[in-house]
Design a protein around this motif. Structure first.
Motif, short mmCIF file in Angstrom:
data_model
loop_
_atom_site.label_atom_id
_atom_site.label_comp_id
_atom_site.label_asym_id
_atom_site.label_seq_id
_atom_site.Cartn_x
_atom_site.Cartn_y
_atom_site.Cartn_z
N LEU A 1 27.08 -0.78 -14.34
CA LEU A 1 26.25 -1.96 -14.15
C LEU A 1 25.95 -2.06 -12.67
N ASP A 2 24.65 -2.13 -12.31
CA ASP A 2 24.28 -2.02 -10.90
C ASP A 2 23.27 -3.08 -10.50
N PHE A 3 23.68 -3.94 -9.57
CA PHE A 3 22.77 -4.81 -8.84
C PHE A 3 22.65 -4.15 -7.45
N PRO A 4 21.63 -3.33 -7.22
CA PRO A 4 21.60 -2.45 -6.04
C PRO A 4 21.88 -3.16 -4.72
N LEU B 1 0.82 -1.21 0.00
CA LEU B 1 0.00 0.00 0.00
C LEU B 1 0.85 1.26 0.00
N ASP B 2 1.84 1.31 0.85
CA ASP B 2 2.70 2.49 0.98
C ASP B 2 4.16 2.05 0.95
N CYS B 3 4.92 2.61 -0.01
CA CYS B 3 6.35 2.29 -0.11
C CYS B 3 7.00 3.34 -0.98
N ASP B 4 8.14 3.85 -0.54
CA ASP B 4 8.89 4.83 -1.32
C ASP B 4 9.77 4.07 -2.32
N PRO B 5 9.58 4.29 -3.63
CA PRO B 5 10.36 3.53 -4.62
C PRO B 5 11.83 3.94 -4.69
N ASN B 6 12.19 5.02 -4.02
CA ASN B 6 13.56 5.54 -4.13
C ASN B 6 14.40 5.31 -2.88
N CYS C 1 8.47 -0.79 -5.25
CA CYS C 1 8.74 -0.62 -3.82
C CYS C 1 10.23 -0.69 -3.55
N GLY C 2 10.79 0.43 -3.13
CA GLY C 2 12.19 0.45 -2.73
C GLY C 2 13.14 0.57 -3.90
N SER C 3 14.37 0.96 -3.59
CA SER C 3 15.41 1.13 -4.61
C SER C 3 16.25 -0.11 -4.80
N VAL C 4 15.90 -1.20 -4.08
CA VAL C 4 16.67 -2.43 -4.14
C VAL C 4 15.73 -3.60 -4.47
N PRO C 5 16.25 -4.65 -5.07
CA PRO C 5 15.39 -5.80 -5.39
C PRO C 5 15.12 -6.69 -4.19
#
Length: 535
Positions: A314-317, A64-69, A105-109
């Motif tokens: 190349l970024d795998f966060p 419902l609520d999550c900062d994608p960054n 959701c979030g900046s990481v997988p």
């Protein structure tokens, strides 16, 4: 070599399915693909059923609520489909479980669950209410979850280790096209690493020719490397004059680069066991060294930075990031004791180069000199032992950050293109002005040796693995090409060519540029010649 082979599969664009399936929940095993257009890659995590779980719709969750960054944060979510496996995250307690997150959701997988509770805010946005209401009309309970990325804070004894296999390419759009996939299952991961590596070795010779979309590396500049002048006073028979020592380099680099990476280790605990970097390089390096000098002594410009720019990374966060840069440096040295004018070309072509670090044996590719031109004029009335050298050094630096700083290094790949002039002249008497070695007067003799060289080296500036440390520096390719060598004049003069070691010792005694102690005559042409490639 083991480390090189890991990444070969990441560079073979043969059709296959993407590793990450958003319709299947990640329970114990999880995949994730880079799909943002900045390169491509696949990450596989293998753990226990209590160690790896999922917060995506595939596992029945709606966020419902999550900062994608933001990576570390508190989120609100509901279980909209208990039958899909929402309760899986609570096996052995949610705390310490590694979970897959949706791209929104979030900046990481992936992130760690550090706390899970019934949230005090039970409101559900109207836009999502119809999607998550239960069949019986009841509203699911809104949960709160704290997410973090401090993987070192987790005790692996609670849920076991989480193993990672990673492979990536700087070429966008080929994620999921890798012909060799990482092992499946924890037991298979432990015994399957070497078989995976062996399979990737089979495609090594085809990797570079099968990829497209390389990043350009271009540079062109006329650079003064050294310029010093003096007003020399009269010294006995030597009249006052204005002397100068000047070195210029007109350099050009035109090419493309691609790279790939592979790694194996664990995210819990944060540990990298294997790492390899592949660089595919096609480039031409050309330039002209020019020197004009009427002074004596030695010149050393030091390494001069000329240019630097970033290459797409190349970024795998929070797991592994590579940030490459392309730079060009130049350097010139000279030892002078005559009126000397030199122009000599640098010309090299590197085609289909396949370079690995840690290195494999016999790196592929061709390294060839091109056509060159040589002009040399020197005052004929002095005994001279002079040396001139210039270097044009394109470099690629790959900054590597593993598991949020658990290990860091910069891997450097330097292509050092050089040209050198080694001159030994002996004046017996006043010499006639000549235009080449044959027409020079009999009393003006000696030898001139012009060489060009190409050295490709790799190294690292910090420890990353036990076999990959700051002392690791290897020559991937080294060769000197004898561009021009000629002796001329009478026999006593030719014998003045005493070898590089003797002249180097003589020149080492000079530590600065100054005015000559004897009169220099007008420079006469010793050689002016076009030298074909491969001579």
């Amino acid at each position: 070599m083991v480390h090189s082979a890991l990444l070969v599969a990441a560079l073979l664009p043969i059709a296959a399915q993407a590793a990450n399936d958003w319709n299947t929940p990640c329970f114990g095993e999880c995949n994730w693909d880079i799909t943002d257009g900045n390169g491509s890659g696949t990450l596989r995590l293998l753990g226990s059923q209590t160690g790896v779980s999922d917060l995506t719709t595939a596992a029945g969750w709606t966020i419902l609520d999550c900062d994608p960054n933001v990576a570390d944060q508190d989120i609100r979510l509901v279980c909209h489909d208990p039958d899909a496996g929402c309760d899986h995250v609570n096996q052995n307690g949610a705390e310490g479980t590694l979970v897959r997150l949706p791209t929104s959701c979030g900046s990481v997988p992936f992130a760690l669950v550090t706390r899970m509770w019934v949230h005090q805010d039970q409101k559900i946005p109207a836009s999502k209410r119809a999607l998550i209401m239960r069949r019986d009309g009841s509203q699911p309970t809104v949960k709160g979850i704290s997410l973090a990325t401090d993987f070192a804070a987790v005790d692996p004894d609670v849920n076991g280790n989480v193993t990672l296999f990673l492979q990536g390419s700087s070429i966008p759009g080929v994620a999921g096209n890798f012909t060799v996939t990482p092992p499946t299952g924890v037991a298979a991961a432990k015994r399957g690493l070497f078989s995976w590596i062996g399979d990737t070795l089979k495609g090594l010779s085809e990797v570079h020719k099968n990829i497209t979309g390389s990043s350009p590396i271009n540079f062109e500049k006329d650079v003064p490397l050294f310029d010093q002048s003096f007003s020399c006073p009269q010294n006995g028979a030597v009249p006052a004059f204005s002397g100068e020592a000047k070195v210029d380099l007109n350099g050009k680099v035109d090419g493309t680069v691609s790279y790939g990476v592979a790694a194996a280790g664990s995210i819990i605990p944060p540990k990298l066991d294997e790492f390899g970097l592949f660089v595919g390089l096609d480039t031409t390096v050309t330039g002209t060294l020019g020197l004009d000098a009427t002074l004596t002594g030695s010149i050393s410009s030091g390494k001069i930075p000329l240019f630097e720019t970033g290459i797409p990374g190349l970024d795998f966060p929070k797991i592994l990031s590579i940030g490459p840069t392309f730079s060009v440096n130049a350097e010139a040295t000279a030892s002078l004791d005559a009126n000397l004018n030199v122009d000599v070309d640098l010309a090299y072509t590197i085609a289909g180069a396949q370079l690995f670090f840690p290195p494999s044996s016999n790196p592929a590719g061709s390294y060839k000199p091109g056509d060159s031109n040589l002009k040399l004029s020197v005052s004929p009335n002095v005994t001279s032992h002079g040396q001139v050298a210039a270097h044009l050094i394109p470099s690629l630096a790959f900054g590597v950050d593993v598991l949020s700083g658990a290990a860091k290094a910069t891997i450097n790949l330097d292509v050092d293109a050089s040209a050198g002039v080694d001159l030994s002249l002996s004046a017996v008497a006043e010499a006639a002005t000549g235009t080449d070695g044959k027409s020079a007067g009999a009393s003006f003799g000696g030898c001139v040796d012009v060489t060009t060289g190409l050295a490709v080296t790799a190294g690292a500036d910090a420890s990353l693995l036990s076999f990959f440390d700051k002392s690791t520096s290897v020559d991937l390719f080294t060769k000197t090409f004898d561009l021009f060598k000629k002796c001329f004049g009478d026999n006593p003069a030719r014998r003045a060519y005493t070898g590089r070691a003797a002249r180097a010792a003589l020149m080492a005694k000079r530590d600065s540029v100054g005015c000559p102690s004897s009169l220099f005559g007008t420079a006469a042409s010793v050689v002016e010649e076009a030298v074909p490639a491969g001579r």
